[in-house]
Design an enzyme around this catalytic site. Structure first.
Site, PDB file in Angstrom:
ATOM      1  N   LYS A 126      19.055 -11.621  69.253  1.00  0.00           N
ATOM      2  CA  LYS A 126      19.302 -11.030  67.936  1.00  0.00           C
ATOM      3  C   LYS A 126      18.972 -12.043  66.845  1.00  0.00           C
ATOM      4  O   LYS A 126      19.376 -13.209  66.918  1.00  0.00           O
ATOM      5  CB  LYS A 126      20.773 -10.611  67.862  1.00  0.00           C
ATOM      6  N   SER A 201      25.000  -3.802  64.720  1.00  0.00           N
ATOM      7  CA  SER A 201      23.887  -4.520  64.118  1.00  0.00           C
ATOM      8  C   SER A 201      22.893  -5.085  65.133  1.00  0.00           C
ATOM      9  O   SER A 201      21.808  -5.514  64.765  1.00  0.00           O
ATOM     10  CB  SER A 201      24.426  -5.656  63.243  1.00  0.00           C
ATOM     11  N   SER A 225      29.028  -3.849  67.296  1.00  0.00           N
ATOM     12  CA  SER A 225      27.616  -4.176  67.112  1.00  0.00           C
ATOM     13  C   SER A 225      26.866  -4.514  68.391  1.00  0.00           C
ATOM     14  O   SER A 225      25.646  -4.610  68.377  1.00  0.00           O
ATOM     15  CB  SER A 225      27.464  -5.347  66.127  1.00  0.00           C
TER      16      SER A 225
END
Length: 523
Positions: A126, A201, A225
Site C-alpha cells: 500500500k 483505504s 481498511s
C-alpha cells in the site's frame, strides 16, 4: 425521542436514495470497461508459501515468478489502475540474487526455510507505507514528489525473509475513505466489474491481489481498511489483535487513542498464507499470539449475527449476503457437527457512534485530519469545499467532508463519553461470550461492492468493520464466492483479543472445504 428518531431516519434514507439515484444516473452514461480475464499461468495460481518452497528447492526460479507477475500487472493494470508505481527493474535484480543464493548451495534447505520463509516471493505494498526510493503520498497532492528514504517496519521484515516488492498500490486520500480514489493517481477499479469500487483505504492492494497480479500484500486498517477491500475484491485480509504488528513507517501514522485503533496486517489471495505473513510482520510481537497452536474447530463455540440490529446511519444488509452467511452456518453444522448460536448484541447498533467517539477521544495527541490535509500549511475545509465545487481544490470530496465533520465531533463531549463507555461494556460483553474458544460470524459490509461514488450516499456503512478496531479484536475477512452479478461475497470471522489463531484456522478450513478466492472473468 422515538418520533424524532423515525423522522431523522426518514430524512436520512430519503436523502441517501436521492443521491444514489443521481450517482447511478451519471454512472449509466460513463465508459464501461470489461472485467479482467482470469490468470492462466500456473505460477500466478500458487500460494506464496508454496512458491517459496519451490524456489528454495530449485524447482522454479524467483526470476521466473517475478517476471510472471510483472507480465500480469502489465496486462491488467490499465483496466484496474491498482499499481501506481513500480520497481520492476530492482525486483528482477533481487530475484536474480535469490536464484544465485539457491544455486550456490551455501545453505541447506532447512537453513533456507528458517531464514527465508518467503524467499523470492513477489509482494505489493500500500502506497501509504514507506518503501525505500518509492513515493509515499497517501494520495495527497502536496506530497506527490515525496520519496521514502527507508522501509516501514513491516516492509523491512518481509524483505529480510526474502519477499520482493514489485511496487506500490493505490489508496484513498490520507487513507480515510472506503473508495480508493485520489487526485495523485486517480481511481482504482474492481477487477470483477470496473464500474464498481475496490474499497479503501487499502483498495489498490486488494484489487491487485484479486486480479492475480500479486499474491501477498501489506495493508493497514483503522476502520476496516484491510477488510473492506479484501471483501469487495474477494480475497483474504486479517486485522490482527491491536498492538501486535508495528504501524511504524506509514503516513499518516496515528498517535494516542487513534493508534490503538490502527492496525497493520496481511492481505492474501490464499488463506494458507495469512499465518506465515502475519508471523513475519509481527516479529517478536507474535509471541503474544498462539499461531503455532493446533486448533480443534469441532470444539469451539460459534455465534452468528446477521446485522447490526438496526443502526440509523447504516444500510440494511443485502439478502445475498445474509444467505451467504447462512450457508456458512449450515456448512459448519453439517461438516463439523457444531451448533452455531444466533445472537443479537444490542450495542452493535451504535457501532458508528462508538467508532466516531473513539476517533475523537480526548487525549489524542495526533494531528487533526485538517492539519494532515494542509501538510504544514493552513487549510479551511469550508473554503476547500467551495474550491472543489468550481474544480480548484487539490483534495477529494470525501476528504473535505471528513475535515468538515471532524470539527463537529467534539461539540457533544458528554455524548462521546457515553459512547466510549458503551464501547467498554461491549468489549467486556463480547469477551465474556467468546472467551478463548469462541468465534463470531458477522457481515463484512451491508452492501455488495457498490458502484463508484455510491459510498458518498452511504458514508457510515463501514461501521460493520470499524467497531472491531474500537474493540481491538482480531478479525479475518473471508471470501464466499460471487453473487449473481459476479461480484464477491464475504464474511468477517471474529475472536477475542490474542486469539488470531482461531479466525485464521477457520479461514483456512473454509478455503479448503467451502470456497476461497474465485478468479475474476469466470462468470
Amino acid at each position: 425521542m422515538s418520533v424524532l428518531r423515525r423522522c431523522a431516519g426518514f430524512v436520512l434514507r430519503a436523502s441517501s436514495r436521492l443521491l444514489l439515484a443521481v450517482i447511478r444516473l451519471v454512472s449509466f452514461f460513463s465508459r464501461k470497461l470489461p472485467a479482467v480475464s482470469a490468470p492462466r499461468d500456473p505460477l500466478l495460481l500458487t500460494p506464496a508459501s508454496v512458491l517459496a518452497e519451490r524456489i528454495r528447492r530449485g524447482e522454479v526460479t524467483s526470476s521466473a515468478v517475478v517476471q510472471a507477475y510483472i507480465s500480469r500487472i502489465r496486462e491488467v493494470n490499465n483496466t484496474i489502475n491498482a499499481l501506481v508505481c513500480d520497481r520492476f527493474d530492482e525486483a528482477l535484480r533481487e530475484a536474480k540474487a535469490v536464484d544465485d543464493l539457491v544455486s550456490s548451495g551455501t545453505q541447506d534447505q532447512a537453513t533456507l526455510k528458517e531464514n527465508y520463509p518467503l524467499l523470492g516471493v513477489p509482494l505489493t505494498v500500500k502506497e501509504a507505507f514507506a518503501v525505500q526510493g518509492m513515493p509515499q503520498s497517501s494520495g495527497l497532492v502536496s506530497r506527490r514528489s515525496f520519496r521514502s528514504e527507508h522501509d516501514a517496519a513491516v516492509v523491512s521484515r518481509l524483505k529480510r525473509v526474502g519477499a520482493i516488492p514489485l511496487g506500490m498500490t493505490n489508496c484513498s486520500e490520507l487513507c480515510m475513505w472506503y473508495e480508493s480514489s485520489n487526485n495523485v493517481y486517480g481511481r482504482t477499479r474492481n477487477p470483477y466489474n470496473p464500474q464498481h469500487i475496490v474499497g479503501g483505504s487499502s483498495g489498490g492492494e486488494g484489487c491487485i491481489i484479486a486480479a492475480g497480479a500479486s499474491v501477498i500484500g501489506v495493508g493497514s486498517d483503522i476502520g476496516g481498511s484491510i477488510r473492506m477491500p479484501a471483501y469487495f475484491n474477494g480475497i483474504y485480509g486479517h486485522k490482527p489483535t491491536s498492538g501486535i504488528v508495528p504501524n511504524d513507517g506509514q503516513f499518516p501514522n496515528d498517535h494516542g487513542r487513534r493508534a490503538e485503533l490502527l492496525g497493520t496486517g496481511p492481505m492474501c489471495r490464499y488463506a494458507v498464507d495469512l499465518p506465515l505473513v502475519l508471523k513475519v510482520m509481527a516479529g517478536k510481537g507474535v509471541e503474544k499470539l498462539s499461531l503455532n497452536k493446533e486448533v480443534s474447530l469441532r470444539h469451539l463455540k460459534y455465534y452468528s449475527m446477521e446485522n447490526d440490529g438496526g443502526c440509523l446511519f447504516v444500510s440494511p444488509v443485502d439478502e445475498e449476503l445474509v444467505q451467504a452467511q447462512r450457508k456458512v452456518v449450515r456448512h459448519l453444522s453439517a461438516e463439523l457437527g457444531v451448533s452455531v448460536q444466533p445472537i443479537s448484541v444490542h450495542s452493535l447498533r451504535y457501532s458508528f457512534q462508538m467508532w466516531s467517539a473513539a476517533m475523537s477521544a480526548e487525549g489524542d495527541d495526533g494531528q487533526s485530519f485538517s492539519d494532515l490535509m494542509a501538510n504544514g500549511k493552513s487549510m479551511w475545509p469550508s473554503v476547500e469545499l467551495v474550491k472543489w465545487m468550481f474544480g480548484f481544490s487539490q483534495h477529494t470530496l470525501p476528504a473535505i467532508g471528513l475535515a468538515l465533520t471532524e470539527k463537529l465531533a467534539n461539540l457533544n463531549p458528554e455524548g462521546s463519553a457515553k459512547m466510549i463507555q458503551k464501547a467498554k461494556h461491549l468489549k467486556e460483553e463480547l469477551t465474556a461470550m467468546l472467551g478463548d474458544d469462541g468465534i463470531l460470524l458477522y457481515p463484512s459490509h451491508p452492501k455488495i461492492a457498490p458502484k463508484h461514488n455510491e459510498p458518498l450516499a452511504v458514508p457510515f456503512n463501514f461501521a460493520y468493520t470499524g467497531i472491531f478496531n474500537v474493540l481491538g479484536f482480531p478479525v479475518t475477512q473471508c471470501p464466499l464466492g460471487l453473487n449473481t452479478a459476479g461480484l464477491p461475497l464475504g464474511i468477517q470471522i471474529i475472536a477475542s483479543q490474542h486469539n488470531d489463531h482461531l479466525t485464521l484456522a477457520l479461514a483456512q478450513y473454509l478455503e479448503k472445504s467451502l470456497v476461497g478466492w474465485t478468479p475474476p472473468g469466470n462468470l
